[in-house]
Design a protein around this motif. Structure first.
Motif, PDB file in Angstrom:
ATOM      1  N   ALA A  57      -6.048  18.911  67.266  1.00  0.00           N
ATOM      2  CA  ALA A  57      -6.112  17.519  66.831  1.00  0.00           C
ATOM      3  C   ALA A  57      -7.082  17.316  65.671  1.00  0.00           C
ATOM      4  CB  ALA A  57      -6.508  16.621  67.997  1.00  0.00           C
ATOM      5  N   PHE A  58      -7.980  18.274  65.445  1.00  0.00           N
ATOM      6  CA  PHE A  58      -9.004  18.126  64.411  1.00  0.00           C
ATOM      7  C   PHE A  58      -9.019  19.353  63.493  1.00  0.00           C
ATOM      8  CE2 PHE A  58     -10.424  15.380  67.861  1.00  0.00           C
ATOM      9  CZ  PHE A  58     -10.758  14.212  67.182  1.00  0.00           C
ATOM     10  N   ARG A  94      -7.093   9.920  66.076  1.00  0.00           N
ATOM     11  CA  ARG A  94      -7.158  11.334  65.698  1.00  0.00           C
ATOM     12  C   ARG A  94      -7.042  12.220  66.939  1.00  0.00           C
ATOM     13  NH1 ARG A  94      -9.571  13.591  61.360  1.00  0.00           N
ATOM     14  NH2 ARG A  94      -8.576  15.377  62.369  1.00  0.00           N
ATOM     15  N   ALA A  97      -3.523  12.655  68.413  1.00  0.00           N
ATOM     16  CA  ALA A  97      -2.443  13.121  67.541  1.00  0.00           C
ATOM     17  C   ALA A  97      -1.831  14.427  68.041  1.00  0.00           C
ATOM     18  CB  ALA A  97      -2.966  13.315  66.124  1.00  0.00           C
ATOM     19  N   THR A  98      -0.529  14.562  67.868  1.00  0.00           N
ATOM     20  CA  THR A  98       0.141  15.827  68.145  1.00  0.00           C
ATOM     21  C   THR A  98      -0.208  16.831  67.054  1.00  0.00           C
ATOM     22  OG1 THR A  98       2.092  15.173  66.884  1.00  0.00           O
ATOM     23  CG2 THR A  98       2.058  14.615  69.241  1.00  0.00           C
ATOM     24  N   PRO A  99      -0.078  18.129  67.317  1.00  0.00           N
ATOM     25  CA  PRO A  99      -0.394  19.117  66.275  1.00  0.00           C
ATOM     26  C   PRO A  99       0.380  18.910  64.984  1.00  0.00           C
ATOM     27  CG  PRO A  99      -0.219  20.196  68.411  1.00  0.00           C
ATOM     28  CD  PRO A  99       0.216  18.768  68.615  1.00  0.00           C
ATOM     29  N   ARG A 101       1.315  16.059  63.656  1.00  0.00           N
ATOM     30  CA  ARG A 101       0.849  14.894  62.920  1.00  0.00           C
ATOM     31  C   ARG A 101      -0.628  14.973  62.577  1.00  0.00           C
ATOM     32  NH1 ARG A 101       0.508  10.976  65.788  1.00  0.00           N
ATOM     33  NH2 ARG A 101       0.716   9.311  64.263  1.00  0.00           N
ATOM     34  N   ALA A 102      -1.358  15.902  63.179  1.00  0.00           N
ATOM     35  CA  ALA A 102      -2.806  15.979  62.986  1.00  0.00           C
ATOM     36  C   ALA A 102      -3.214  16.207  61.530  1.00  0.00           C
ATOM     37  CB  ALA A 102      -3.391  17.066  63.892  1.00  0.00           C
ATOM     38  N   LEU A 105      -3.059  12.909  59.589  1.00  0.00           N
ATOM     39  CA  LEU A 105      -4.126  12.003  59.997  1.00  0.00           C
ATOM     40  C   LEU A 105      -5.477  12.480  59.475  1.00  0.00           C
ATOM     41  CD1 LEU A 105      -3.291  10.986  63.679  1.00  0.00           C
ATOM     42  CD2 LEU A 105      -3.445   9.497  61.691  1.00  0.00           C
ATOM     43  N   ALA A 106      -5.685  13.808  59.457  1.00  0.00           N
ATOM     44  CA  ALA A 106      -6.947  14.343  58.951  1.00  0.00           C
ATOM     45  C   ALA A 106      -7.136  13.988  57.485  1.00  0.00           C
ATOM     46  CB  ALA A 106      -6.991  15.856  59.147  1.00  0.00           C
ATOM     47  N   GLY A 303      -1.894   6.705  65.037  1.00  0.00           N
ATOM     48  CA  GLY A 303      -1.989   7.522  66.241  1.00  0.00           C
ATOM     49  C   GLY A 303      -0.789   7.307  67.127  1.00  0.00           C
TER      50      GLY A 303
END
Length: 309
Positions: A57-58, A94, A97-99, A101-102, A105-106, A303
């Motif tokens: 997610a990050f 964040r 988030a799914t992998p 979409r991460a 978003l990042a 999200g």
């Protein structure tokens, strides 16, 4: 031996006045998502307070953590800054988030990591060491790194701490954490102290119980804790307001969350696009009461899916 996830984290008990006895350290309290950061020989692992692995997610923080020396383990808070303030709803977006979409978003909502402790360095477990020693080591480790991984500010001057307490709420920092300089890192215990301006705080709605049109309770994620909790029953007027706010949100799956006095109860999840102001109090159980729903712009946060990170 290298520390490996999952690790229990140290906790703080709430106090009503600023402690001023000798031998204390003061740090701003960032309302984000608690995260333990592991830099291992084979890569990076990011762990939420609950023990859940949130590395995917990050991706921005995982990439930054690769600059840390192998065998480093940090404890801290993930925050997202928007327009000069900490935005907890953005952090929850964040974390949920799914992998797939991460990465997007990042790019739109970059995360920062406010590190406030080092649990291991060079593979050596530092938790038994005094906080003063750990803090010095933390600053050494991060001195040449820079954003998005930085140490939280710290002072041993209670007057400066009092100034922080009065001035930092303007950027979304709602209090202080107080630690003894001679204290080891006590995982799973409330050995630290925290001072907040009010007993109210913002939470992110990740689900509901009852019907969508008139929910009985809301399921919330609170700052510094990624485990969903069920609010106390909503009063009738707030049930109608919550129903109107929930209706446009895309329904998610089902989950279970802890309800005071009832244990685990089932709930329906929603994307983390709705915030609430809540009050928390303790009788036999910790009770979270929704005071009001906060106006949010669903377009601000992309999200999706309920998250517990």
């Amino acid at each position: 031996m290298n520390l490996r996830p999952p690790l229990k984290v140290a906790l703080a008990q709430t106090v009503g006045t600023l402690p001023r006895e000798p031998g204390l350290a003061y740090e701003p309290k960032f309302d984000g998502h608690r995260m333990v950061m592991f830099r291992q020989a084979d890569g990076v692992v990011l762990q939420a307070r609950s023990g859940r692995i949130v590395t995917a997610a990050f991706p921005d923080l995982a990439a930054a953590a690769r600059e840390l020396p192998d065998g480093t383990v940090l404890d801290g808070e993930v925050v997202v800054w928007r327009e000069g303030r900490i935005d907890f709803a953005a952090v929850q977006g964040r974390a949920a988030a799914t992998p797939g979409r991460a990465p997007g978003l990042a790019a739109r909502l970059p995360a920062s990591y406010a590190a406030f402790d080092v649990l291991a360095a060079g593979g050596t477990d530092l938790r038994p060491r005094r906080y003063a020693v750990r803090r010095e080591r933390l600053e050494e480790l991060l001195a040449g790194l820079g954003p998005p991984i930085q140490p939280v500010p710290m002072t041993t001057d209670p007057e400066l701490a009092a100034t922080w307490y009065e001035t930092l709420p303007g950027i979304g920092v709602e209090g202080l954490v107080v630690k003894r300089l001679d204290q080891p890192y006590k995982a799973g215990t409330r050995a630290w102290r925290k001072l907040r301006h009010t007993d109210t705080r913002d939470a992110v709605v990740v689900g509901f119980t009852g019907s969508r049109q008139r929910p009985a309770s809301l399921v919330l994620v609170l700052p510094d804790d990624d485990t969903p909790v069920v609010s106390s029953p909503l009063p009738p007027a707030l049930r109608a307001r919550a129903g109107a706010a929930l209706t446009p949100l895309t329904p998610g799956g089902t989950g279970t969350a802890m309800a005071p006095g009832l244990g685990e109860v089932p709930y329906r999840s929603v994307p983390p696009e709705l915030s609430a102001e809540v009050a928390t109090g303790t009788t036999r159980h910790t009770v979270t009461t929704v005071l009001r729903l906060k106006d949010t712009d669903p377009g601000d946060d992309d999200g999706g899916g309920a998250g517990d990170g």
